[in-house]
Design a protein around this motif. Structure first.
Motif, mmCIF file in Angstrom:
data_model
loop_
_atom_site.group_PDB
_atom_site.id
_atom_site.type_symbol
_atom_site.label_atom_id
_atom_site.label_comp_id
_atom_site.label_asym_id
_atom_site.label_seq_id
_atom_site.Cartn_x
_atom_site.Cartn_y
_atom_site.Cartn_z
ATOM 1 N N LEU A 1 0.806 -1.217 0.000
ATOM 2 C CA LEU A 1 0.000 0.000 0.000
ATOM 3 C C LEU A 1 0.840 1.268 0.000
ATOM 4 C CD1 LEU A 1 -2.739 -1.041 2.556
ATOM 5 C CD2 LEU A 1 -2.825 -1.143 0.082
ATOM 6 N N SER A 2 1.931 1.283 0.756
ATOM 7 C CA SER A 2 2.655 2.530 0.912
ATOM 8 C C SER A 2 4.004 2.552 0.214
ATOM 9 C CB SER A 2 2.878 2.810 2.416
ATOM 10 O OG SER A 2 1.656 2.883 3.091
ATOM 11 N N PHE A 3 4.537 1.394 -0.124
ATOM 12 C CA PHE A 3 5.917 1.351 -0.553
ATOM 13 C C PHE A 3 6.115 0.862 -1.976
ATOM 14 C CE2 PHE A 3 5.489 0.551 3.938
ATOM 15 C CZ PHE A 3 6.308 1.511 4.484
ATOM 16 N N LYS A 4 5.105 0.253 -2.564
ATOM 17 C CA LYS A 4 5.264 -0.349 -3.872
ATOM 18 C C LYS A 4 5.608 0.700 -4.922
ATOM 19 C CE LYS A 4 3.005 -3.574 -7.028
ATOM 20 N NZ LYS A 4 1.805 -4.360 -7.273
ATOM 21 N N PRO B 1 -2.808 1.891 8.744
ATOM 22 C CA PRO B 1 -2.109 1.366 7.565
ATOM 23 C C PRO B 1 -2.962 0.484 6.676
ATOM 24 C CG PRO B 1 -0.738 1.158 9.519
ATOM 25 C CD PRO B 1 -2.101 1.543 9.986
ATOM 26 N N ARG B 2 -4.061 -0.036 7.205
ATOM 27 C CA ARG B 2 -4.920 -0.932 6.433
ATOM 28 C C ARG B 2 -6.143 -0.220 5.866
ATOM 29 N NH1 ARG B 2 -3.895 -6.310 8.052
ATOM 30 N NH2 ARG B 2 -5.371 -6.944 6.447
ATOM 31 N N LEU B 3 -6.202 1.100 6.020
ATOM 32 C CA LEU B 3 -7.346 1.859 5.512
ATOM 33 C C LEU B 3 -6.967 2.564 4.214
ATOM 34 C CD1 LEU B 3 -8.752 3.480 8.778
ATOM 35 C CD2 LEU B 3 -9.519 1.393 7.644
ATOM 36 N N SER B 4 -7.731 2.298 3.189
ATOM 37 C CA SER B 4 -7.546 2.986 1.917
ATOM 38 C C SER B 4 -8.656 4.030 1.804
ATOM 39 C CB SER B 4 -7.623 1.986 0.753
ATOM 40 O OG SER B 4 -7.466 2.638 -0.475
ATOM 41 N N ILE B 5 -8.377 5.208 2.344
ATOM 42 C CA ILE B 5 -9.410 6.228 2.479
ATOM 43 C C ILE B 5 -8.867 7.578 2.025
ATOM 44 C CG2 ILE B 5 -8.775 6.479 4.928
ATOM 45 C CD1 ILE B 5 -11.698 7.241 5.469
#
Length: 470
Positions: free
Chosen positions: A146-149, A405-409
């Protein structure tokens, strides 16, 4: 482009303070507020210190100073000559809390505040460790980075593998620092603990239970869950999610048979028995020392509690109307049985338990989803509780840094959720002020705003649930 991105990331990381710096600032802030509270209480009619802290302190004093009218009611307690903390009216907690606060009498009156503030700090450390060692690394290893790719771990990166790992490690630490600061520097958190509320102790137990569960230390998790439930009864709902996550590690078969095997097996039975044994042993020990007053004040009282004082829960108004001293109570007691059951304080447990336990069964199927399951369980438990005050919000706010970290908002939706969550409380408080300080009869309007509070909080919870990514 990727190399430039990496340099930019390093520059951005440099602006984030270290976790030790956040820890130092948050510790000094709490010490300053406790020192200020002593000055404020000595010079102001309106006290900074919470009235509950005086209840805790009085209970500790009664515990230390036994007398003929103040002896422990349990057989072992009488033999030992212990005082009875329940001599203090409205003390409805485990005797262990009074034991913890006995230094208020022989060391310093603010000892308990420092203890609660210290629990806040320890909770922040556990949040940081969970993020740094468990939650964020799992996101890096998962299919959706989510954050690093595409920034640090891209195969096209021209830097060396060691540099990539160094930057990645720094990013994890700084992101964990920022999220831990959400707890450590939250005004609601440090204000409530420095005013003398004991919620920080319970939240530390709950967080330690979660830490053990996420790291596969299920026996330790069971023990601390039993302790947490003894301290305050509501953490028992987490046991449902724990059983699902524990059984889910040994999936066996499909359909309802497979589900049954994952829920009831040797590991889940062991967890249940161990947690229940700790809870029972602590309860039996407290009963032997302090007798029936412990059992009633700590547990039984809350089953038929009729708190008619206004609070965020819309249940306060039906309880007020059916309160024995209410002028309309005799009329309501002549109602049919089914209507009296609906108006009964016990009726509030039905939606609360169905939703809270149901959320544990539904979402607690994987260890990685325990934080989300516990957050949802706690949120619905608080929203639908028949008594709800601001300090209860800490019960679910505790999980927000771990859940982020698990919220895509999107940021706009975050702002809208915050606006609704804060706005419904402000709307309620503006009407409660008229009742509490101006003495105006605004009960129907306050009740309507309590309904708005419930609807608004449910909407925010639904938004968070919809943005959760497995």
């Amino acid at each position: 482009m990727v190399a430039t991105s990496t340099v930019d990331i390093r520059k951005l990381i440099a602006f984030v303070p270290s976790f030790n710096a956040i820890l130092l600032v948050s510790s000094l802030l709490r010490v300053a507020l406790i020192l200020y509270s002593e000055w404020h209480d000595a010079h102001s009619v309106v006290k900074y210190t919470d009235v509950d802290y005086r209840v805790f302190s009085d209970a500790a004093r009664f515990l230390l100073v036994p007398s003929e009218a103040n002896l422990a009611q349990g057989p072992l307690g009488r033999w030992l000559g212990l005082g009875n903390p329940y001599t203090r009216a409205t003390y409805r907690y485990t005797p262990l809390l009074a034991v913890l606060l006995t230094p208020n009498e022989w060391l310093h009156p603010s000892f308990g505040k420092y203890l609660f503030a210290g629990c806040d700090i320890l909770a922040g450390i556990i949040i940081y460790k969970l993020l740094e060692t468990t939650i964020l690394p799992r996101l890096l290893d998962g299919p959706r980075n989510l954050s690093f790719k595409g920034e640090v771990f891209s195969k096209a990166d021209t830097g060396t593998r060691e540099e990539e790992q160094t930057v990645a490690s720094q990013r994890v630490q700084r992101q964990a620092t920022v999220l831990a600061a959400v707890h450590l520097l939250n005004p609601m958190v440090f204000t409530i603990s420095t005013r003398g509320s004991s919620e920080a102790v319970l939240l530390l137990f709950v967080l330690t239970t979660l830490y053990c569960a996420l790291n596969g230390q299920w026996d330790a998790a069971a023990v601390i869950l039993g302790l947490s439930t003894h301290w305050k009864i509501y953490p028992f709902v987490y046991g449902i999610a724990c059983l699902g996550a524990l059984g889910g590690e040994t999936m066996d078969g499909e359909g309802w048979r497979g589900y049954l095997k994952t829920t009831i097996n040797q590991r889940t039975i062991r967890f249940t028995l161990l947690s229940a044994a700790v809870f029972t042993a602590l309860g039996a020990g407290m009963y032997m020392l302090w007798g029936y007053p412990f059992l009633y004040e700590s547990y039984l009282y809350h089953l038929h509690r009729v708190d008619h004082r206004h609070n965020f829960s819309p249940y306060f108004y039906p309880i007020y109307l059916t309160y024995p001293h209410s002028p309309v109570a005799p009329t309501l007691h002549n109602l049919p049985l089914w209507r009296r059951l609906i108006l009964s304080p016990l009726a509030s447990f039905v939606p609360q338990m169905v939703l809270s336990l149901g959320a544990g069964l539904l979402f607690g199927r994987r260890k990685e989803d325990l934080t989300f399951a516990w957050f949802v369980q706690t949120a619905v438990f608080v929203v639908f509780n028949k008594v709800c005050t601001s300090q209860y919000f800490l019960w679910y706010l505790l999980f927000v840094p771990l859940l982020c970290p698990r919220l895509s908002i999107p940021p706009r939706r975050v702002a809208l959720c915050l606006l609704v969550w804060i706005g419904t409380q402000a709307l309620w408080l503006s009407e409660a002020y008229k009742l509490e300080f101006l003495g105006e009869n605004v009960f129907p309007g306050l009740w309507a705003r309590s309904l708005v509070y419930v609807i608004g909080n449910c909407w925010v919870l639904a938004e968070i649930m919809s943005c959760y990514t497995k």
